[in-house]
Design a protein around this motif. Sequence first.
Motif, mmCIF file in Angstrom:
data_model
loop_
_atom_site.group_PDB
_atom_site.id
_atom_site.type_symbol
_atom_site.label_atom_id
_atom_site.label_comp_id
_atom_site.label_asym_id
_atom_site.label_seq_id
_atom_site.Cartn_x
_atom_site.Cartn_y
_atom_site.Cartn_z
ATOM 1 N N ARG A 84 0.423 -5.540 -30.160
ATOM 2 C CA ARG A 84 0.538 -5.449 -31.622
ATOM 3 C C ARG A 84 0.352 -6.836 -32.241
ATOM 4 N NH1 ARG A 84 -0.968 -2.207 -34.728
ATOM 5 N NH2 ARG A 84 0.326 -1.208 -36.285
ATOM 6 N N MET A 85 0.908 -7.875 -31.585
ATOM 7 C CA MET A 85 0.783 -9.236 -32.135
ATOM 8 C C MET A 85 -0.682 -9.677 -32.152
ATOM 9 S SD MET A 85 4.112 -11.378 -30.924
ATOM 10 C CE MET A 85 5.427 -10.496 -30.122
ATOM 11 N N LEU A 86 -1.459 -9.180 -31.170
ATOM 12 C CA LEU A 86 -2.874 -9.551 -31.141
ATOM 13 C C LEU A 86 -3.694 -8.743 -32.143
ATOM 14 C CD1 LEU A 86 -3.617 -10.066 -27.330
ATOM 15 C CD2 LEU A 86 -3.337 -11.798 -29.111
ATOM 16 N N GLN A 87 -3.270 -7.478 -32.384
ATOM 17 C CA GLN A 87 -4.028 -6.614 -33.309
ATOM 18 C C GLN A 87 -3.819 -7.016 -34.769
ATOM 19 O OE1 GLN A 87 -2.162 -2.928 -32.347
ATOM 20 N NE2 GLN A 87 -3.593 -2.403 -30.719
ATOM 21 N N LEU A 88 -2.598 -7.383 -35.125
ATOM 22 C CA LEU A 88 -2.261 -7.641 -36.528
ATOM 23 C C LEU A 88 -2.773 -9.020 -36.967
ATOM 24 C CD1 LEU A 88 1.419 -6.345 -36.423
ATOM 25 C CD2 LEU A 88 -0.408 -5.372 -37.819
ATOM 26 N N PRO A 89 -3.013 -9.190 -38.285
ATOM 27 C CA PRO A 89 -3.368 -10.536 -38.765
ATOM 28 C C PRO A 89 -2.232 -11.497 -38.424
ATOM 29 C CG PRO A 89 -3.540 -8.890 -40.525
ATOM 30 C CD PRO A 89 -2.930 -8.189 -39.354
ATOM 31 N N VAL A 90 -2.585 -12.725 -38.042
ATOM 32 C CA VAL A 90 -1.559 -13.660 -37.561
ATOM 33 C C VAL A 90 -0.453 -13.879 -38.602
ATOM 34 C CG1 VAL A 90 -2.718 -15.827 -38.223
ATOM 35 C CG2 VAL A 90 -1.263 -15.760 -36.195
ATOM 36 N N ASN A 91 -0.835 -13.845 -39.906
ATOM 37 C CA ASN A 91 0.186 -14.072 -40.933
ATOM 38 C C ASN A 91 1.217 -12.950 -40.982
ATOM 39 O OD1 ASN A 91 -0.452 -16.634 -41.837
ATOM 40 N ND2 ASN A 91 -2.173 -15.819 -43.045
ATOM 41 N N ALA A 92 0.787 -11.722 -40.649
ATOM 42 C CA ALA A 92 1.737 -10.594 -40.618
ATOM 43 C C ALA A 92 2.738 -10.809 -39.473
ATOM 44 C CB ALA A 92 0.988 -9.284 -40.429
ATOM 45 N N VAL A 93 2.254 -11.369 -38.371
ATOM 46 C CA VAL A 93 3.157 -11.641 -37.235
ATOM 47 C C VAL A 93 4.121 -12.775 -37.603
ATOM 48 C CG1 VAL A 93 3.303 -12.202 -34.783
ATOM 49 C CG2 VAL A 93 1.368 -10.857 -35.630
ATOM 50 N N TYR A 94 3.561 -13.828 -38.237
ATOM 51 C CA TYR A 94 4.441 -14.935 -38.673
ATOM 52 C C TYR A 94 5.532 -14.400 -39.608
ATOM 53 C CZ TYR A 94 1.024 -18.547 -37.164
ATOM 54 O OH TYR A 94 0.187 -19.366 -36.459
ATOM 55 N N ASP A 95 5.118 -13.522 -40.554
ATOM 56 C CA ASP A 95 6.102 -12.997 -41.529
ATOM 57 C C ASP A 95 7.269 -12.347 -40.807
ATOM 58 O OD1 ASP A 95 4.575 -13.830 -43.620
ATOM 59 O OD2 ASP A 95 3.767 -11.845 -44.127
ATOM 60 N N LYS A 96 6.945 -11.568 -39.765
ATOM 61 C CA LYS A 96 8.000 -10.844 -39.052
ATOM 62 C C LYS A 96 8.896 -11.837 -38.285
ATOM 63 C CE LYS A 96 7.777 -6.620 -38.597
ATOM 64 N NZ LYS A 96 8.120 -5.573 -39.526
ATOM 65 N N ILE A 97 8.280 -12.846 -37.679
ATOM 66 C CA ILE A 97 9.103 -13.809 -36.919
ATOM 67 C C ILE A 97 9.958 -14.646 -37.879
ATOM 68 C CG2 ILE A 97 9.063 -15.697 -35.221
ATOM 69 C CD1 ILE A 97 6.351 -14.561 -34.237
ATOM 70 N N VAL A 98 9.382 -14.971 -39.039
ATOM 71 C CA VAL A 98 10.165 -15.708 -40.043
ATOM 72 C C VAL A 98 11.343 -14.847 -40.505
ATOM 73 C CG1 VAL A 98 10.096 -16.620 -42.412
ATOM 74 C CG2 VAL A 98 8.302 -17.232 -40.775
ATOM 75 N N ALA A 99 11.102 -13.534 -40.663
ATOM 76 C CA ALA A 99 12.215 -12.629 -41.045
ATOM 77 C C ALA A 99 13.298 -12.656 -39.957
ATOM 78 C CB ALA A 99 11.684 -11.210 -41.250
ATOM 79 N N CYS A 100 12.887 -12.733 -38.694
ATOM 80 C CA CYS A 100 13.869 -12.868 -37.592
ATOM 81 C C CYS A 100 14.652 -14.168 -37.776
ATOM 82 C CB CYS A 100 13.170 -12.911 -36.225
ATOM 83 S SG CYS A 100 12.353 -11.391 -35.762
ATOM 84 N N GLY A 101 13.933 -15.225 -38.139
ATOM 85 C CA GLY A 101 14.557 -16.546 -38.333
ATOM 86 C C GLY A 101 15.576 -16.515 -39.462
ATOM 87 N N ARG A 102 15.230 -15.773 -40.542
ATOM 88 C CA ARG A 102 16.183 -15.694 -41.673
ATOM 89 C C ARG A 102 17.440 -14.952 -41.235
ATOM 90 N NH1 ARG A 102 11.550 -15.457 -45.515
ATOM 91 N NH2 ARG A 102 11.106 -17.694 -45.696
ATOM 92 N N LYS A 103 17.237 -13.939 -40.408
ATOM 93 C CA LYS A 103 18.396 -13.190 -39.887
ATOM 94 C C LYS A 103 19.262 -14.136 -39.035
ATOM 95 C CE LYS A 103 19.239 -8.541 -38.140
ATOM 96 N NZ LYS A 103 19.469 -7.803 -39.347
ATOM 97 N N ALA A 104 18.577 -14.963 -38.244
ATOM 98 C CA ALA A 104 19.290 -15.932 -37.392
ATOM 99 C C ALA A 104 20.105 -16.895 -38.254
ATOM 100 C CB ALA A 104 18.288 -16.699 -36.532
ATOM 101 N N GLN A 105 19.493 -17.374 -39.344
ATOM 102 C CA GLN A 105 20.196 -18.304 -40.244
ATOM 103 C C GLN A 105 21.431 -17.642 -40.836
ATOM 104 O OE1 GLN A 105 16.115 -20.259 -41.762
ATOM 105 N NE2 GLN A 105 17.720 -20.296 -43.269
ATOM 106 N N LYS A 106 21.274 -16.365 -41.258
ATOM 107 C CA LYS A 106 22.416 -15.648 -41.860
ATOM 108 C C LYS A 106 23.564 -15.505 -40.865
ATOM 109 C CE LYS A 106 20.584 -12.828 -45.550
ATOM 110 N NZ LYS A 106 19.649 -11.736 -45.613
ATOM 111 N N LEU A 107 23.216 -15.323 -39.599
ATOM 112 C CA LEU A 107 24.252 -15.178 -38.568
ATOM 113 C C LEU A 107 24.958 -16.506 -38.302
ATOM 114 C CD1 LEU A 107 22.273 -12.905 -36.084
ATOM 115 C CD2 LEU A 107 24.469 -12.308 -37.117
ATOM 116 N N GLY A 108 24.300 -17.601 -38.698
ATOM 117 C CA GLY A 108 24.906 -18.916 -38.507
ATOM 118 C C GLY A 108 24.251 -19.736 -37.406
ATOM 119 N N ALA A 109 23.070 -19.316 -36.944
ATOM 120 C CA ALA A 109 22.397 -20.069 -35.880
ATOM 121 C C ALA A 109 21.936 -21.429 -36.399
ATOM 122 C CB ALA A 109 21.201 -19.273 -35.359
#
Length: 376
Positions: A84-109
């Motif tokens: 899926r990461m190879l099929q999707l535009p790279v920016n769509a993959v970045y968006d999802k990983i950045v969303a993971c990062g925001r979740k990490a920040q909220k948890l206090g990482a």
Amino acid sequence: MNLPYADPASVSDTFAFIIHPIDPKRDVSRKWPIVGKVLTEGQVNFLSAYFPPVYCSEINGVRSDATGHEVKGWFIACPFTPQRMLQLPVNAVYDKIVACGRKAQKLGAKIMGLGAYTSVVGDAGLSIAERLDLPVTTGDSYTIAIAVEAVRKAAEVMGIPLAGATAAVVGATGAIGSVCAQMLADDVAELILVGKRADTLEEVREKCEGHQAVIRAGTDMSLIYEADLVLTVTSAINTVIEPEHLKPGAVVCDVARPRDVSKIVAERRDDVLVIEGGMVEVPGPVDFHFDFGFPPHKAFACMAETMALALEGRYESYSLGKELTVEQARKIGAICARHGFKLSGFRSFEHAVTEEHIAHVRERAQANLKRQLVRD
Ligand SMILES: NC(=O)c1ccc[n+]([C@@H]2O[C@H](COP(=O)([O-])OP(=O)(O)OC[C@H]3O[C@@H](n4cnc5c(N)ncnc54)[C@H](OP(=O)(O)O)[C@@H]3O)[C@@H](O)[C@H]2O)c1
């Protein structure tokens, strides 16, 4: 309640680690057994684009052997598979990983590690780190240090003297492969570099020149038949090493996720030793509260790098981008060793490698080499 680790509320040094499914049905079942059972692989892959980041678990009890200091962390899953990461535009993959990062920040990482393909995609974390307020590391430097250590150790148990050996690095043009190649060039007599593109292979060859090994490079996988030791770390989503590529007695350290070595090698070649690169023992009474497929207390080297940086209070984007150095790998290797992370016992296709298995491989290799000599 008596916990084997510190009260999580009292632990202030923290990290998050991003994981993702590799085998869609198996890995989705680890979090949601029924969903993994009911949906087909294609459906999981398709639906993953619409899934938000998934909180998996809290990680407790990572405790430094050197200081006794403890850190805690969280696993957050990016729902995309490598396909899926190879099929999707790279920016769509970045968006999802950045969303993971925001979740990490909220948890206090205070630092975030990128697991497997989330560290491969695009520019290996640079664009993702720019968009987040916490440091990001791919964990690649410690992955390199541990992969090279695993090759050295496997050579020793197989009775292959390093200084006279021929080694091969497959995926030598990659972030991890290029530095592994430079490190192995100090150890062996001959080094074969295999990649997909001749021009980038030439650049890596130049970096490896001037060390002990004579260097050869090429794009043909059959080149590795001459190697006693193979370190493979490509970004291919299908396997690249098949039974016919390996000589009797060869050792293969497969660092890639998904794997580079075909399962058929395990079925048909009892005269070669295939080990998984990148598994380390974590210091302290660690509980991941999540089964990512490893035995208790073991983690991938890239996870360990993230944990060690948190233990060190070193909140910086340590490994980022595709240009890493031998120096970075050695430095994080020393930091991790000080805190008590170490290369774990070998595993091969999800099973522990025993001394009996190694003895059997050596015996079969000798018999097959003799047979080859007689035939020639
Ligand atoms: N075990 C762990 O702890 C751990 C940690 C981090 C990463 N990883 C895994 O390590 C692998 C590599 O990561 P990376 O960051 O080094 O990726 P990378 O920088 O993208 O490098 C991968 C290299 O493999 C080459 N390649 C792709 N298909 C190939 C093929 N069929 N034959 C030969 N070479 C091929 C690519 O060439 P082109 O650029 O020409 O396509 C690229 O140079 C990934 O599978 C990743 O998931 C494992």
